[in-house]
Scaffold this active site. Structure first.
Site, short mmCIF file in Angstrom:
data_model
loop_
_atom_site.label_atom_id
_atom_site.label_comp_id
_atom_site.label_asym_id
_atom_site.label_seq_id
_atom_site.Cartn_x
_atom_site.Cartn_y
_atom_site.Cartn_z
N LYS A 156 1.64 -12.47 5.54
CA LYS A 156 2.26 -11.96 4.31
C LYS A 156 3.75 -11.74 4.52
O LYS A 156 4.18 -11.26 5.58
CB LYS A 156 1.58 -10.64 3.94
CG LYS A 156 2.06 -10.00 2.63
CD LYS A 156 1.27 -8.73 2.35
CE LYS A 156 1.67 -8.10 1.03
NZ LYS A 156 0.92 -6.85 0.78
N SER B 274 -1.09 -6.56 -3.60
CA SER B 274 0.08 -7.38 -3.44
C SER B 274 -0.11 -8.54 -2.44
O SER B 274 0.75 -9.41 -2.36
CB SER B 274 1.28 -6.53 -3.00
OG SER B 274 0.98 -5.83 -1.84
N SER C 241 -3.84 -3.18 -1.47
CA SER C 241 -3.31 -4.55 -1.50
C SER C 241 -3.93 -5.57 -0.57
O SER C 241 -3.54 -6.73 -0.63
CB SER C 241 -1.80 -4.51 -1.26
OG SER C 241 -1.17 -3.94 -2.39
#
Lengths: 494, 95
Positions: free
Chosen positions: A84, A159, A183
């Site tokens: 990420k 996210s 997330s």
């Protein structure tokens, strides 16, 4: 043999170990799949194919060399992973999904990443994220939306939407994400993959670009609880570079046996089964709980009475911490600089232009909540209620070993579905926030599909540092069911 | 609304965020809605307790005060928007 990209992380490692495949072949297969599908899914902000192939080649050479010498082979040698874009990988830009860091190249890797690199992993690239991890859909990225591999009109969640989509689309057998308010777990549920949020302090936050420092955790998305556990164990453990990382010893490695859940006590919190949940989500979650019962667990109803306060508490504490953490983006030492007038002008323009709307909203909320005259009523009060939420969990874990609950009120919503309504988006997080506020671990995994073919996930929450119990339960469930093996049909042949 | 436009401008200034007129009005509405929502916490009456009990963050541990290798000057300056020699160049701070 079938597609190499259908192999789970464990299967990849077994195939690499036996010499059946090389890391280069495996990495090539991942990259080829990305070439075919990334134009549509857009899971990555920065794919790094050349670096990945170079690392794969090095991994193959190293494996051959170590074998010759009879030395120990690093546990993830040659395994491709996605990371990420809020986690630093030295030498590759880290944007955090923001224009303000469009060209920021970290000179160091996050500890969590470095430990996996030391274990031999190959990084395929940096995945899409809501800006500074603030969001529940990956729509807040300044680099475009990511589409849910199960249905391109739907969000992948957020996210960590890019990482979840990368695993669901089989670009990578596993990916790193972060979970500050849900997330990792929420995108795992929306994308039909397994995701773990560890206990706060279990994994170092050094090199994780900070959003909410008392809430941020580094997690794993993969296609099984077994894979997630393997990778988490390699990242976990005290780090001198993170004062909040725990000295707690690592949890036991999984044995080869199918776990026996006899006598395990599962609590089902009434507050998580409210009106307004999509009926198919509730049905699938309750069916999974029944499956746990048939595997030997005892299920009982419990209460976490302060659950409804988790949302307002989080949306005071997280923005407050974010307002402090994002103060460093001022155009001085890194990131976007808009030089126009004096130094204060520079700060205001750089930040005004560099940050997106959601980030600005949260910074302002946080600034307000911490400002003179408002601190006690807002931030102070939120911290007190946070303690009550945590106490709910502590008390519950005297009676049960795990808490079973939905992850989200519905399956993946449409891209653009929440329009410009921030509060409506915040309500997506109701079931995930409490674990972040309490610091407890959570494991999300697929338990079915709705009529539209969208995945349904559920979560198990455990005691602080009780990840082993969650993984044991996840493995047992995934041995008895096959939801986690399903994947969307994206290409007929590659 | 809970927040006036003047308050929004004040918060934006504290947070060093340049906002255009449209943003100010939009955020005024959105932030007011959010603050109205979170205000429900103020209705709870909670007995006093130490603030630190909630986060579970361990007390700070200090290491030995021995010098260590950090980033090189070059590494530290590599992302500088404007650099001169070994310094970050910025507009004048004092008039």
């Amino acid at each position: 043999m079938g597609n190499l990209t259908d192999l789970t992380a464990r299967e990849c490692l077994a195939a690499l170990e036996s010499g059946r495949i090389s890391s280069q072949e495996l990495t090539q297969a991942c990259l080829a799949r990305m070439d075919a599908l990334e134009w549509d899914i857009h899971a990555f902000i920065t794919p790094t194919p050349e670096k990945a192939l170079a690392a794969a080649r090095a991994a193959d050479e190293r494996r051959a060399d170590l074998k010759k010498r009879g030395d120990i082979i690093p546990p993830l040698l040659g395994l491709p992973l996605a990371v990420k874009d809020v986690l630093c990988v030295a030498g590759t830009r880290a944007t955090c999904g923001s224009k303000i860091l469009e060209n920021y190249v970290p000179p160091f890797s996050a500890t969590a990443v470095q430990r996996l690199l030391d274990a031999g992993a190959v990084v395929l690239g940096k995945t899409n994220t809501d800006e500074f991890a603030m969001g529940s859909s990956t729509e807040n990225s300044a680099y475009g939306v990511t589409r849910n591999p199960w249905n391109r009109e739907r969000v992948p969640g957020g996210s960590s939407g890019g990482s979840a989509a990368a695993v669901a689309a089989r670009f990578a057998p596993a990916a790193l994400g972060t979970d500050t308010g849900g997330s990792v777990r929420q995108p795992a549920a929306f994308c039909g993959v397994t995701g773990v949020k560890p206990t706060y302090g279990r994994v170092s936050r050094y090199g994780l670009i900070a959003y909410g420092s008392s809430l941020d955790t580094v997690g794993v998305l993969a296609r099984s609880a077994e894979d997630a556990e393997m990778i988490l164990r390699l990242m976990a453990g005290h780090d001198e570079l993170d004062a909040t990382s725990s000295q707690e010893p690592l949890f036991q490695a999984a044995g080869a046996d199918i776990p026996d859940l006899t006598g395990l006590r599962i609590g089902v919190p009434v507050e998580y089964f409210i009106k307004g949940i999509q009926p198919e989500v509730e049905t699938a979650v309750r069916a999974a709980i029944a499956e746990f019962e048939s595997l030997g667990a005892q299920v009982r109803e419990i209460s976490l009475p302060h659950t409804a306060y988790a949302l307002p508490v989080y949306y005071l504490i997280a923005p407050a911490e974010a307002s402090a953490n994002l103060a460093r983006y001022d155009g001085v030492r890194f990131g976007l600089r808009v030089e126009d007038g004096g130094v204060v002008e520079m700060f205001m323009q750089s930040r005004g232009r560099g940050f997106g709307a959601e980030v600005k909203r949260r910074i302002m909320l946080g600034t307000y909540a911490l400002s003179a005259g408002y601190y006690d009523a807002y931030y102070g009060q939120a911290q007190k209620v946070r303690a009550l939420i945590r106490a709910d969990f502590d008390r519950t874990f005297e009676q049960v070993d795990a808490i079973a609950a939905p992850v989200t009120p519905s399956t993946a919503f449409p891209i653009g579905g929440h329009g410009d309504d921030p509060l409506a988006m915040y309500l997506e997080d109701v079931f995930t926030l409490p674990a972040n506020l309490a610091g407890v671990p959570g494991l999300a995994f697929p338990v079915g599909f709705d009529q539209a073919g969208l995945p349904v996930g559920m979560q198990l929450m455990g005691r602080h540092f009780g990840e082993a119990t969650l993984f044991k339960m996840g493995r047992a469930y995934q041995h008895a069911t096959d939801w986690h093996t399903r994947s969307p049909l994206l290409l007929k042949k590659i | 609304m809970t927040l006036t436009l003047k308050e929004v401008e004040h918060i934006a200034l504290l947070a060093r965020l340049e906002l255009d007129a449209e943003e100010k009005t939009r955020y005024q509405k959105q932030l007011s809605d959010i603050l109205d929502y979170v205000a429900q916490l103020q209705k709870l009456i909670i007995p006093d307790q130490p603030l630190t009990s909630a986060s579970g963050i361990p007390a700070a541990r200090l290491r030995e005060d021995q010098p260590r290798q950090g980033l090189s000057t070059d590494e530290a300056l590599r992302n500088a928007p404007v650099r001169r020699d070994n310094q970050f160049r910025v507009p004048p701070v004092l008039e």
